[in-house]
Scaffold this motif. Structure first.
Motif, PDB file in Angstrom:
ATOM      1  N   ILE A 140       0.854  -1.187   0.000  1.00 40.07           N
ATOM      2  CA  ILE A 140       0.000   0.000   0.000  1.00 40.07           C
ATOM      3  C   ILE A 140       0.887   1.233   0.000  1.00 40.07           C
ATOM      4  O   ILE A 140       1.803   1.366   0.816  1.00 40.07           O
ATOM      5  N   MET A 141       0.631   2.131  -0.939  1.00 39.23           N
ATOM      6  CA  MET A 141       1.354   3.393  -1.043  1.00 39.23           C
ATOM      7  C   MET A 141       0.372   4.543  -0.816  1.00 39.23           C
ATOM      8  O   MET A 141      -0.748   4.521  -1.352  1.00 39.23           O
ATOM      9  N   THR A 142       0.792   5.528  -0.035  1.00 35.85           N
ATOM     10  CA  THR A 142      -0.088   6.667   0.243  1.00 35.85           C
ATOM     11  C   THR A 142       0.694   7.974   0.196  1.00 35.85           C
ATOM     12  O   THR A 142       1.920   7.998   0.308  1.00 35.85           O
ATOM     13  N   SER A 143      -0.049   9.058   0.057  1.00 38.43           N
ATOM     14  CA  SER A 143       0.555  10.382   0.069  1.00 38.43           C
ATOM     15  C   SER A 143       1.082  10.701   1.461  1.00 38.43           C
ATOM     16  O   SER A 143       0.343  10.607   2.451  1.00 38.43           O
ATOM     17  N   SER A 144       2.343  11.079   1.534  1.00 33.60           N
ATOM     18  CA  SER A 144       2.935  11.471   2.817  1.00 33.60           C
ATOM     19  C   SER A 144       2.358  12.796   3.298  1.00 33.60           C
ATOM     20  O   SER A 144       2.425  13.112   4.492  1.00 33.60           O
ATOM     21  N   GLU A 145       1.774  13.551   2.381  1.00 37.43           N
ATOM     22  CA  GLU A 145       1.285  14.899   2.685  1.00 37.43           C
ATOM     23  C   GLU A 145      -0.203  14.938   3.035  1.00 37.43           C
ATOM     24  O   GLU A 145      -0.646  15.809   3.789  1.00 37.43           O
ATOM     25  N   ARG A 146      -0.986  13.975   2.500  1.00 34.08           N
ATOM     26  CA  ARG A 146      -2.436  14.065   2.642  1.00 34.08           C
ATOM     27  C   ARG A 146      -3.080  12.910   3.397  1.00 34.08           C
ATOM     28  O   ARG A 146      -4.272  12.983   3.741  1.00 34.08           O
ATOM     29  N   VAL A 147      -2.336  11.844   3.655  1.00 33.67           N
ATOM     30  CA  VAL A 147      -2.902  10.679   4.345  1.00 33.67           C
ATOM     31  C   VAL A 147      -2.175  10.488   5.677  1.00 33.67           C
ATOM     32  O   VAL A 147      -0.967  10.258   5.712  1.00 33.67           O
ATOM     33  N   THR A 148      -2.916  10.608   6.757  1.00 33.69           N
ATOM     34  CA  THR A 148      -2.315  10.442   8.090  1.00 33.69           C
ATOM     35  C   THR A 148      -2.524   9.037   8.648  1.00 33.69           C
ATOM     36  O   THR A 148      -1.718   8.553   9.432  1.00 33.69           O
ATOM     37  N   THR A 149      -3.615   8.384   8.247  1.00 35.94           N
ATOM     38  CA  THR A 149      -3.902   7.022   8.711  1.00 35.94           C
ATOM     39  C   THR A 149      -4.135   6.134   7.494  1.00 35.94           C
ATOM     40  O   THR A 149      -5.271   6.004   7.006  1.00 35.94           O
ATOM     41  N   PRO A 150      -3.085   5.513   6.976  1.00 34.09           N
ATOM     42  CA  PRO A 150      -3.225   4.707   5.751  1.00 34.09           C
ATOM     43  C   PRO A 150      -3.917   3.379   6.014  1.00 34.09           C
ATOM     44  O   PRO A 150      -3.962   2.895   7.153  1.00 34.09           O
ATOM     45  N   PRO A 151      -4.462   2.771   4.979  1.00 30.83           N
ATOM     46  CA  PRO A 151      -5.000   1.414   5.120  1.00 30.83           C
ATOM     47  C   PRO A 151      -3.883   0.455   5.539  1.00 30.83           C
ATOM     48  O   PRO A 151      -2.719   0.657   5.175  1.00 30.83           O
ATOM     49  N   THR A 152      -4.238  -0.573   6.271  1.00 28.33           N
ATOM     50  CA  THR A 152      -3.232  -1.548   6.698  1.00 28.33           C
ATOM     51  C   THR A 152      -3.516  -2.950   6.175  1.00 28.33           C
ATOM     52  O   THR A 152      -2.768  -3.885   6.455  1.00 28.33           O
ATOM     53  N   THR A 153      -4.616  -3.097   5.431  1.00 32.02           N
ATOM     54  CA  THR A 153      -4.936  -4.384   4.797  1.00 32.02           C
ATOM     55  C   THR A 153      -5.411  -4.108   3.377  1.00 32.02           C
ATOM     56  O   THR A 153      -5.816  -2.987   3.042  1.00 32.02           O
ATOM     57  N   TYR A 154      -5.401  -5.144   2.546  1.00 30.37           N
ATOM     58  CA  TYR A 154      -5.898  -4.978   1.180  1.00 30.37           C
ATOM     59  C   TYR A 154      -7.390  -4.669   1.185  1.00 30.37           C
ATOM     60  O   TYR A 154      -7.877  -3.922   0.323  1.00 30.37           O
ATOM     61  N   ALA A 155      -8.123  -5.214   2.161  1.00 28.39           N
ATOM     62  CA  ALA A 155      -9.554  -4.936   2.255  1.00 28.39           C
ATOM     63  C   ALA A 155      -9.799  -3.463   2.580  1.00 28.39           C
ATOM     64  O   ALA A 155     -10.749  -2.852   2.059  1.00 28.39           O
ATOM     65  N   GLU A 156      -8.960  -2.872   3.414  1.00 30.83           N
ATOM     66  CA  GLU A 156      -9.144  -1.472   3.803  1.00 30.83           C
ATOM     67  C   GLU A 156      -8.912  -0.507   2.649  1.00 30.83           C
ATOM     68  O   GLU A 156      -9.380   0.634   2.688  1.00 30.83           O
ATOM     69  N   VAL A 157      -8.219  -0.956   1.612  1.00 32.72           N
ATOM     70  CA  VAL A 157      -8.061  -0.122   0.410  1.00 32.72           C
ATOM     71  C   VAL A 157      -9.431   0.127  -0.221  1.00 32.72           C
ATOM     72  O   VAL A 157      -9.635   1.129  -0.915  1.00 32.72           O
ATOM     73  N   GLY A 158     -10.382  -0.761   0.042  1.00 31.94           N
ATOM     74  CA  GLY A 158     -11.730  -0.612  -0.474  1.00 31.94           C
ATOM     75  C   GLY A 158     -12.655   0.186   0.423  1.00 31.94           C
ATOM     76  O   GLY A 158     -13.854   0.301   0.127  1.00 31.94           O
ATOM     77  N   ASP A 159     -12.143   0.757   1.509  1.00 31.38           N
ATOM     78  CA  ASP A 159     -12.979   1.599   2.377  1.00 31.38           C
ATOM     79  C   ASP A 159     -13.521   2.778   1.575  1.00 31.38           C
ATOM     80  O   ASP A 159     -12.776   3.399   0.794  1.00 31.38           O
ATOM     81  N   PRO A 160     -14.801   3.107   1.741  1.00 31.84           N
ATOM     82  CA  PRO A 160     -15.397   4.204   0.960  1.00 31.84           C
ATOM     83  C   PRO A 160     -14.695   5.555   1.102  1.00 31.84           C
ATOM     84  O   PRO A 160     -14.846   6.416   0.228  1.00 31.84           O
ATOM     85  N   GLN A 161     -13.930   5.747   2.176  1.00 33.46           N
ATOM     86  CA  GLN A 161     -13.226   7.032   2.316  1.00 33.46           C
ATOM     87  C   GLN A 161     -12.220   7.270   1.198  1.00 33.46           C
ATOM     88  O   GLN A 161     -11.805   8.405   0.951  1.00 33.46           O
ATOM     89  N   TRP A 162     -11.822   6.190   0.495  1.00 35.41           N
ATOM     90  CA  TRP A 162     -10.838   6.336  -0.585  1.00 35.41           C
ATOM     91  C   TRP A 162     -11.489   6.434  -1.961  1.00 35.41           C
ATOM     92  O   TRP A 162     -10.797   6.398  -2.967  1.00 35.41           O
ATOM     93  N   LYS A 163     -12.822   6.585  -1.989  1.00 30.87           N
ATOM     94  CA  LYS A 163     -13.503   6.692  -3.272  1.00 30.87           C
ATOM     95  C   LYS A 163     -13.019   7.932  -4.025  1.00 30.87           C
ATOM     96  O   LYS A 163     -12.998   9.042  -3.482  1.00 30.87           O
ATOM     97  N   GLY A 164     -12.604   7.708  -5.276  1.00 33.72           N
ATOM     98  CA  GLY A 164     -12.080   8.797  -6.092  1.00 33.72           C
ATOM     99  C   GLY A 164     -10.664   9.196  -5.735  1.00 33.72           C
ATOM    100  O   GLY A 164     -10.122  10.152  -6.307  1.00 33.72           O
ATOM    101  N   ARG A 165     -10.044   8.451  -4.810  1.00 38.23           N
ATOM    102  CA  ARG A 165      -8.693   8.792  -4.344  1.00 38.23           C
ATOM    103  C   ARG A 165      -7.734   7.617  -4.510  1.00 38.23           C
ATOM    104  O   ARG A 165      -6.629   7.620  -3.967  1.00 38.23           O
ATOM    105  N   LEU A 166      -8.161   6.602  -5.289  1.00 38.82           N
ATOM    106  CA  LEU A 166      -7.419   5.343  -5.406  1.00 38.82           C
ATOM    107  C   LEU A 166      -6.858   5.150  -6.814  1.00 38.82           C
ATOM    108  O   LEU A 166      -7.551   5.380  -7.799  1.00 38.82           O
ATOM    109  N   CYS A 167      -5.606   4.721  -6.899  1.00 42.36           N
ATOM    110  CA  CYS A 167      -4.976   4.355  -8.174  1.00 42.36           C
ATOM    111  C   CYS A 167      -4.625   2.869  -8.162  1.00 42.36           C
ATOM    112  O   CYS A 167      -4.078   2.363  -7.168  1.00 42.36           O
ATOM    113  N   LEU A 168      -4.913   2.175  -9.264  1.00 41.90           N
ATOM    114  CA  LEU A 168      -4.626   0.748  -9.388  1.00 41.90           C
ATOM    115  C   LEU A 168      -4.056   0.430 -10.760  1.00 41.90           C
ATOM    116  O   LEU A 168      -4.274   1.164 -11.722  1.00 41.90           O
ATOM    117  N   ARG A 169      -3.347  -0.683 -10.846  1.00 41.88           N
ATOM    118  CA  ARG A 169      -2.841  -1.199 -12.120  1.00 41.88           C
ATOM    119  C   ARG A 169      -3.968  -1.998 -12.792  1.00 41.88           C
ATOM    120  O   ARG A 169      -4.760  -2.652 -12.098  1.00 41.88           O
TER     121      ARG A 169
END
Length: 342
Positions: A140-169
């Motif tokens: 998991i990679m996050t912005s050092s400037e805008r994210v203070t509490t990053p996801p800690t599991t792959y499931a948490e990457v799907g938390d709605p708080q990241w809607k429109g803020r997620l990049c994937l391959r």
């Protein structure tokens, strides 16, 4: 140094190859004009590979001739060439693709105490048809400037708080397919489908380059992403204060998704002896050179990682799934399609 970076799936006009240490002739021969032994490599792992092969040649006198392409393209080429292949050794950037090559009968087992002594059992084929050379983690990679509490599991990457803020391959890339295959192996297909559905629901920006994904975080196009660790290592080597933070996922569970760069002697190697010698060198004397060239972790756990990635700290990784990524690949591809993951 010329090399063909793209292989046509029609398998025509494939005569261009890359050479190390001044080798100037190509073809199926395993000797140069002056009688020097040569080894021919098909490699999907290309970052820094010239330096690695040059060091091998300097130490052994064996010339290395190599052709680059994607893992699936090179596997296709090996299958099409059959007994007429010039390839002695194949190198992949993904465990699933080396396992699929083994399943297709394109590889040959190697009985070597050097190989089995250096590479842990979980990071080599059960029948010793392939061996890991380095470890690569999808994290998991996050912005050092805008994210203070990053996801800690792959499931948490799907938390709605990241809607429109997620990049994937994209789903077509082996790194995505192997990550999903690893999840299927650890939590099952149903839970994996729930996780992938949550990623899709977050309306991700699909970018077919981990480097560009990290630069998208820097630019503010997304705040959270999944990417291989070494891409951040490279960018930190160029810009020490690059504003992206790495988080090791699943540290309370099975550990971060582990993939590997791997190599194998081909089933129809014209110069099997030289191929085995190169493979043994890559897991021993050349182990640090190979892994450091791309900021990867050595497959041999006794070899220290490079300075930049050592700074990422210690972590737990899912070694148990490495052998299963090829077997789970088709299921992962189907799941991604059904989830409408682009």
């Amino acid at each position: 140094m010329p090399q063909n970076s793209v292989l046509k799936k029609t398998l025509t006009a494939l005569s261009l190859t890359a050479f190390v240490s001044g080798l100037a002739a190509c073809g199926g021969s395993n000797n140069t004009a002056d009688g020097t032994s040569t080894v021919t490599v098909y490699t999907g792992r290309h970052y820094g590979i010239e330096t690695v092969f040059e060091e091998f040649t300097a130490e052994t006198g064996i010339e290395v001739r190599f052709t680059t392409g994607s893992d699936p393209e090179l596997r296709e080429r090996l299958a099409a060439e059959g007994a007429n292949t010039p390839a002695d050794l194949v190198m992949t950037a993904d465990a699933a693709n080396i396992a699929l090559a083994a399943e297709a009968g394109l590889l040959s087992p190697v009985d070597s105490e050097i190989l089995t002594g250096a590479i842990p059992e979980a990071l080599r084929a059960a029948d010793n048809t392939w061996f890991s050379l380095s470890r690569r983690l999808r994290v998991i990679m996050t912005s050092s400037e805008r994210v203070t509490t990053p996801p800690t599991t792959y499931a948490e990457v799907g938390d709605p708080q990241w809607k429109g803020r997620l990049c994937l391959r994209p789903s077509t890339h082996p790194y995505t397919q192997s990550l999903v295959a690893g999840l299927i192996n650890t939590v099952g297909a149903d839970t994996t489908r729930t996780i992938v559905d949550s990623w899709v629901a977050n309306d991700p920006l699909y970018i077919n380059s981990d480097t560009d994904i990290l630069k998208a975080i820097q630019a503010g196009d997304c705040d959270v992403a999944l990417a291989n660790h070494y891409y951040l290592g490279r960018l930190l080597g160029e810009t020490p204060n690059f504003p992206v933070t790495i988080t090791w996922p699943e540290q309370s569970g099975v550990g971060a998704h582990l993939n590997v760069s791997a190599a194998a002697v081909t089933a129809n190697a014209p110069n099997r002896a030289a191929a085995v010698k190169l493979l043994e060198w890559l897991v021993s004397k050349g182990q640090k050179t190979f892994s450091d060239a791309n900021n990867e972790y050595p497959a041999d756990p006794t070899v220290e990682p490079g300075e930049i990635i050592a700074g990422f700290g210690t972590f737990k990784s899912d070694e148990a799934s490495v052998r299963e990524l090829g077997r789970r690949n088709a299921e992962a591809v189907t799941l991604l399609s059904e989830a409408k993951y682009e």
